[in-house]
Design a protein around this motif. Structure first.
Motif, PDB file in Angstrom:
ATOM      1  N   TYR A  30      47.862  35.804   0.022  1.00 27.09           N
ATOM      2  CA  TYR A  30      47.954  34.340   0.000  1.00 27.09           C
ATOM      3  C   TYR A  30      48.806  33.822   1.156  1.00 27.09           C
ATOM      4  CZ  TYR A  30      45.619  34.235  -4.498  1.00 27.09           C
ATOM      5  OH  TYR A  30      44.682  34.355  -5.487  1.00 27.09           O
ATOM      6  N   ILE A  31      49.778  34.590   1.571  1.00 25.89           N
ATOM      7  CA  ILE A  31      50.563  34.201   2.750  1.00 25.89           C
ATOM      8  C   ILE A  31      49.659  34.165   3.981  1.00 25.89           C
ATOM      9  CG2 ILE A  31      52.441  34.884   4.282  1.00 25.89           C
ATOM     10  CD1 ILE A  31      53.822  36.132   1.849  1.00 25.89           C
ATOM     11  N   ILE A  32      48.793  35.171   4.106  1.00 26.12           N
ATOM     12  CA  ILE A  32      47.927  35.273   5.279  1.00 26.12           C
ATOM     13  C   ILE A  32      46.855  34.184   5.280  1.00 26.12           C
ATOM     14  CG2 ILE A  32      46.247  36.741   6.466  1.00 26.12           C
ATOM     15  CD1 ILE A  32      47.867  39.155   5.434  1.00 26.12           C
ATOM     16  N   ILE A  33      46.187  33.977   4.147  1.00 26.43           N
ATOM     17  CA  ILE A  33      45.132  32.953   4.117  1.00 26.43           C
ATOM     18  C   ILE A  33      45.733  31.561   4.268  1.00 26.43           C
ATOM     19  CG2 ILE A  33      45.030  32.553   1.608  1.00 26.43           C
ATOM     20  CD1 ILE A  33      41.967  32.485   1.900  1.00 26.43           C
ATOM     21  N   GLY A  34      46.942  31.368   3.751  1.00 26.77           N
ATOM     22  CA  GLY A  34      47.618  30.088   3.961  1.00 26.77           C
ATOM     23  C   GLY A  34      47.911  29.848   5.423  1.00 26.77           C
ATOM     24  N   LEU A  35      48.297  30.915   6.131  1.00 34.16           N
ATOM     25  CA  LEU A  35      48.571  30.810   7.561  1.00 34.16           C
ATOM     26  C   LEU A  35      47.288  30.511   8.333  1.00 34.16           C
ATOM     27  CD1 LEU A  35      50.625  31.252   9.903  1.00 34.16           C
ATOM     28  CD2 LEU A  35      49.916  33.646   9.900  1.00 34.16           C
ATOM     29  N   VAL A  36      46.204  31.180   7.974  1.00 34.99           N
ATOM     30  CA  VAL A  36      44.932  31.011   8.682  1.00 34.99           C
ATOM     31  C   VAL A  36      44.368  29.606   8.502  1.00 34.99           C
ATOM     32  CG1 VAL A  36      42.516  31.769   8.758  1.00 34.99           C
ATOM     33  CG2 VAL A  36      44.347  33.462   8.630  1.00 34.99           C
ATOM     34  N   LEU A  37      44.458  29.080   7.285  1.00 37.30           N
ATOM     35  CA  LEU A  37      43.845  27.783   6.975  1.00 37.30           C
ATOM     36  C   LEU A  37      44.832  26.630   6.966  1.00 37.30           C
ATOM     37  CD1 LEU A  37      41.343  28.819   4.145  1.00 37.30           C
ATOM     38  CD2 LEU A  37      40.927  28.602   6.597  1.00 37.30           C
ATOM     39  N   GLY A  38      46.100  26.908   7.240  1.00 35.09           N
ATOM     40  CA  GLY A  38      47.095  25.844   7.295  1.00 35.09           C
ATOM     41  C   GLY A  38      47.452  25.267   5.943  1.00 35.09           C
ATOM     42  N   ILE A  39      47.554  26.134   4.938  1.00 34.36           N
ATOM     43  CA  ILE A  39      47.886  25.708   3.573  1.00 34.36           C
ATOM     44  C   ILE A  39      49.209  26.354   3.173  1.00 34.36           C
ATOM     45  CG2 ILE A  39      47.128  25.682   1.158  1.00 34.36           C
ATOM     46  CD1 ILE A  39      44.267  25.986   2.182  1.00 34.36           C
ATOM     47  N   SER A  40      50.044  25.619   2.480  1.00 35.22           N
ATOM     48  CA  SER A  40      51.347  26.132   2.064  1.00 35.22           C
ATOM     49  C   SER A  40      51.191  27.351   1.164  1.00 35.22           C
ATOM     50  CB  SER A  40      52.115  25.036   1.323  1.00 35.22           C
ATOM     51  OG  SER A  40      53.213  25.571   0.618  1.00 35.22           O
ATOM     52  N   ALA A  41      51.904  28.425   1.495  1.00 38.01           N
ATOM     53  CA  ALA A  41      51.864  29.627   0.668  1.00 38.01           C
ATOM     54  C   ALA A  41      52.425  29.351  -0.721  1.00 38.01           C
ATOM     55  CB  ALA A  41      52.646  30.754   1.340  1.00 38.01           C
ATOM     56  N   SER A  42      53.443  28.504  -0.820  1.00 38.10           N
ATOM     57  CA  SER A  42      54.021  28.175  -2.129  1.00 38.10           C
ATOM     58  C   SER A  42      52.993  27.502  -3.024  1.00 38.10           C
ATOM     59  CB  SER A  42      55.236  27.255  -1.950  1.00 38.10           C
ATOM     60  OG  SER A  42      56.251  27.912  -1.218  1.00 38.10           O
ATOM     61  N   THR A  43      52.166  26.622  -2.446  1.00 43.56           N
ATOM     62  CA  THR A  43      51.103  25.970  -3.212  1.00 43.56           C
ATOM     63  C   THR A  43      50.087  26.982  -3.711  1.00 43.56           C
ATOM     64  OG1 THR A  43      51.360  23.948  -1.888  1.00 43.56           O
ATOM     65  CG2 THR A  43      49.312  24.201  -3.120  1.00 43.56           C
ATOM     66  N   LEU A  44      49.709  27.903  -2.840  1.00 51.39           N
ATOM     67  CA  LEU A  44      48.750  28.940  -3.241  1.00 51.39           C
ATOM     68  C   LEU A  44      49.350  29.851  -4.306  1.00 51.39           C
ATOM     69  CD1 LEU A  44      47.260  29.874   0.253  1.00 51.39           C
ATOM     70  CD2 LEU A  44      46.167  28.562  -1.563  1.00 51.39           C
ATOM     71  N   PHE A  45      50.629  30.172  -4.203  1.00 49.78           N
ATOM     72  CA  PHE A  45      51.282  30.986  -5.229  1.00 49.78           C
ATOM     73  C   PHE A  45      51.186  30.302  -6.592  1.00 49.78           C
ATOM     74  CE2 PHE A  45      54.465  33.245  -2.168  1.00 49.78           C
ATOM     75  CZ  PHE A  45      53.419  34.014  -1.691  1.00 49.78           C
ATOM     76  N   LEU A  46      51.461  29.011  -6.621  1.00 51.89           N
ATOM     77  CA  LEU A  46      51.411  28.268  -7.879  1.00 51.89           C
ATOM     78  C   LEU A  46      49.990  28.245  -8.434  1.00 51.89           C
ATOM     79  CD1 LEU A  46      53.065  26.598  -9.890  1.00 51.89           C
ATOM     80  CD2 LEU A  46      52.556  24.563  -8.503  1.00 51.89           C
ATOM     81  N   ALA A  47      49.018  28.029  -7.557  1.00 47.91           N
ATOM     82  CA  ALA A  47      47.622  27.985  -7.994  1.00 47.91           C
ATOM     83  C   ALA A  47      47.140  29.345  -8.489  1.00 47.91           C
ATOM     84  CB  ALA A  47      46.738  27.512  -6.844  1.00 47.91           C
ATOM     85  N   ALA A  48      47.724  30.435  -7.979  1.00 46.29           N
ATOM     86  CA  ALA A  48      47.254  31.778  -8.305  1.00 46.29           C
ATOM     87  C   ALA A  48      47.797  32.311  -9.622  1.00 46.29           C
ATOM     88  CB  ALA A  48      47.625  32.745  -7.182  1.00 46.29           C
ATOM     89  N   VAL A  49      48.722  31.605 -10.257  1.00 47.17           N
ATOM     90  CA  VAL A  49      49.345  32.135 -11.474  1.00 47.17           C
ATOM     91  C   VAL A  49      48.310  32.358 -12.575  1.00 47.17           C
ATOM     92  CG1 VAL A  49      50.941  31.616 -13.345  1.00 47.17           C
ATOM     93  CG2 VAL A  49      51.625  31.177 -10.989  1.00 47.17           C
ATOM     94  N   ILE A  50      47.548  31.322 -12.925  1.00 46.41           N
ATOM     95  CA  ILE A  50      46.566  31.445 -14.005  1.00 46.41           C
ATOM     96  C   ILE A  50      45.440  32.417 -13.634  1.00 46.41           C
ATOM     97  CG2 ILE A  50      44.843  30.210 -15.377  1.00 46.41           C
ATOM     98  CD1 ILE A  50      46.683  27.789 -15.349  1.00 46.41           C
ATOM     99  N   PRO A  51      44.827  32.322 -12.436  1.00 49.34           N
ATOM    100  CA  PRO A  51      43.813  33.312 -12.077  1.00 49.34           C
ATOM    101  C   PRO A  51      44.331  34.746 -12.075  1.00 49.34           C
ATOM    102  CG  PRO A  51      43.679  31.420 -10.617  1.00 49.34           C
ATOM    103  CD  PRO A  51      44.927  31.252 -11.422  1.00 49.34           C
ATOM    104  N   GLY A  52      45.563  34.949 -11.576  1.00 48.55           N
ATOM    105  CA  GLY A  52      46.127  36.298 -11.561  1.00 48.55           C
ATOM    106  C   GLY A  52      46.320  36.851 -12.952  1.00 48.55           C
ATOM    107  N   ILE A  53      46.821  36.009 -13.860  1.00 48.12           N
ATOM    108  CA  ILE A  53      46.992  36.438 -15.250  1.00 48.12           C
ATOM    109  C   ILE A  53      45.637  36.699 -15.892  1.00 48.12           C
ATOM    110  CG2 ILE A  53      47.775  35.689 -17.537  1.00 48.12           C
ATOM    111  CD1 ILE A  53      50.057  34.218 -16.152  1.00 48.12           C
ATOM    112  N   ALA A  54      44.629  35.876 -15.547  1.00 54.88           N
ATOM    113  CA  ALA A  54      43.284  36.067 -16.113  1.00 54.88           C
ATOM    114  C   ALA A  54      42.711  37.423 -15.716  1.00 54.88           C
ATOM    115  CB  ALA A  54      42.366  34.940 -15.640  1.00 54.88           C
ATOM    116  N   ILE A  55      42.895  37.815 -14.461  1.00 57.46           N
ATOM    117  CA  ILE A  55      42.426  39.136 -14.026  1.00 57.46           C
ATOM    118  C   ILE A  55      43.179  40.232 -14.764  1.00 57.46           C
ATOM    119  CG2 ILE A  55      42.464  40.747 -12.090  1.00 57.46           C
ATOM    120  CD1 ILE A  55      40.170  38.882 -11.826  1.00 57.46           C
TER     121      ILE A  55
END
Length: 443
Positions: free
Chosen positions: A170-195
């Protein structure tokens, strides 16, 4: 159909596109390091097309890794190494085992949980597979699991390394697409737990169908007592993930600052416990540097390639080709998922992110897909590739630990792949899974 349409859209590029692609495929097939294959393809594309002066390649390489956010990558990797050497990872296993021992198949479930706990610190799949595999595979076999299945269970559980924040991916894709890594971390909580839950459920089903591990029917008072003792003995191990999660999600720390704090706290705890010595540092630093040395050159050499692809109009050509096949969003989403899963089977996550994210993002924008949801979908789909041949990095890691055949492990991993794919499709089609925890501005 899509390939024919893509050829029609890019046929005018000729060898300035297809030549570098063939060179990249050939070099990867010859087991040339991915960063070298990407760099060679990028330079050839620049030479043939003249998209960018070669004199700017060095500058592009430097700017590709000259980002403060990337400092978090070696810090989280080092935290994982320190965690293993201090023995704190075993405290996670003790708590996970105490938490699940009331149920049949408890140690298998504990193995998956400890993979998730390790993922919440290191952000690396391979590191998680190696660390957890050393602690659990022999005990899983003693509990009644076939060795190939035990290896597959660890490999699948370790997939959460890039799916549960803080994740290097998520750090890398945030860097590539110009999106905050912290935002992606927050968004990934539920999907990560689901997996993680899907892997737990798969193991429970497989265990009940085959009767591999006994146990269960433990009195509630005994279970509560065991859990209390495990927490009392190892509560301090959870200080590290607590710092990372609280610091990042409260906004008090950036991912880089959280990684630095976690490293320092873990080292101090190791010295206090007497499980870490100064003589351990050279090996830890070398181990972390090897992992980091694989990731950063790929990012650096992928940047000029991505720039050349953009100048040649490949992302726009892909969007035109895809939408000429169908304008239905559900078809295009399924198309993206299939491309990502196929790419994850043959190449590592980092080059896939740096190369494919700029190509697929315009298609996601074209159908109105939330950019955060797109990132979560992409990383989740690529994560499945860690347990699918021919690359299947986690398969190679656990095979190296045990000497078990990769094909046998891959066969046992099929049920995990199936349920992970189901969750991936839910993430792809239901934006709420990725955006529920986000502020309204991102929804």
């Amino acid at each position: 159909m899509l390939w024919n349409q893509l050829q029609e859209q890019t046929v005018e590029l000729g060898w300035d596109f297809y030549g570098p692609v063939l060179l990249f495929v050939a070099l990867v097939a010859l087991a040339v390091p991915v960063w070298a294959a990407i760099g060679s393809a990028a330079i050839l594309m620049l030479i043939i097309s003249g998209a960018l002066p070669l004199s700017l390649v060095g500058e592009s390489l430097f700017h590709g890794i000259d980002h403060f956010a990337l400092t978090a990558v070696p810090l989280f990797i080092l935290t994982g190494d320190v965690l293993v050497r201090t023995g704190l990872s075993r405290k996670f296993l003790d708590v996970a085992e105490a938490l699940t021992q009331f149920a049949k198949g408890g140690f298998g479930s504990a193995t998956v949980l400890v993979c998730g706990m390790f993922a919440a610190i290191s952000g690396s799949d391979a590191a998680g597979a190696a660390a957890v595999g050393r602690m659990t595979i022999d005990r899983l076999v003693e509990s009644g699991y076939p060795r190939p299945y035990a290896c597959a269970l660890v490999a699948a559980g370790a997939c959460t390394g890039i799916l549960i924040p803080p994740s290097i991916a998520y750090i890398i894709i945030g860097l590539v697409l110009g999106i905050s890594a912290s935002t992606l971390f927050l968004a990934a909580v539920i999907p990560g737990i689901a997996i993680l839950v899907s892997i737990l459920v798969t193991n429970i089903i497989m265990n009940r169908l085959n009767g591999w591990e006994g146990g269960g029917n433990m009195p509630l008072s005994e279970w509560a007592g065991n859990l209390r003792r495990a927490l009392k003995s190892g509560w301090y191990a959870f200080i590290v993930p607590g710092i990372i999660f609280y610091g990042i999600f409260s906004g008090r720390l950036t991912p880089t600052e959280a990684g630095a704090t976690a490293v320092v706290v873990t080292i101090v705890m190791g010295f206090i416990l007497g499980t870490l010595r100064l003589s351990d540092f050279p090996a830890m630093l070398v181990s972390s540097a090897k992992v980091n040395g694989v990731i950063l050159p790929i990012i650096a050499f992928s940047l000029p390639l991505a720039q050349a692809l953009a100048i040649l109009g490949v992302p726009q050509g892909f969007v035109a080709a895809a939408t000429s096949v169908s304008n239905e969003p559900w078809v295009l989403i399924l198309m993206m998922v299939c491309i990502l899963i196929a790419a994850g089977c043959v190449m590592e996550t980092t080059p896939n992110i740096v190369i494919l994210a700029p190509i697929l993002k315009p298609l996601a924008d074209n159908i109105g897909m939330n950019e955060i949801q797109f990132c979560i979908m992409m990383i989740t789909a690529l994560g499945v590739g860690f347990i699918t041949p021919p690359l299947g990095l986690n398969l190679f890691v656990v095979s190296g630990l045990t000497g078990e055949s990769i094909l046998k492990i891959a066969y046992r991993a099929i049920p995990f792949v199936f349920f992970m794919l189901v969750v991936t499709l839910f993430i792809a089609y239901l934006p709420a899974i990725s955006t529920t925890l986000l502020p309204d501005i991102y929804k």
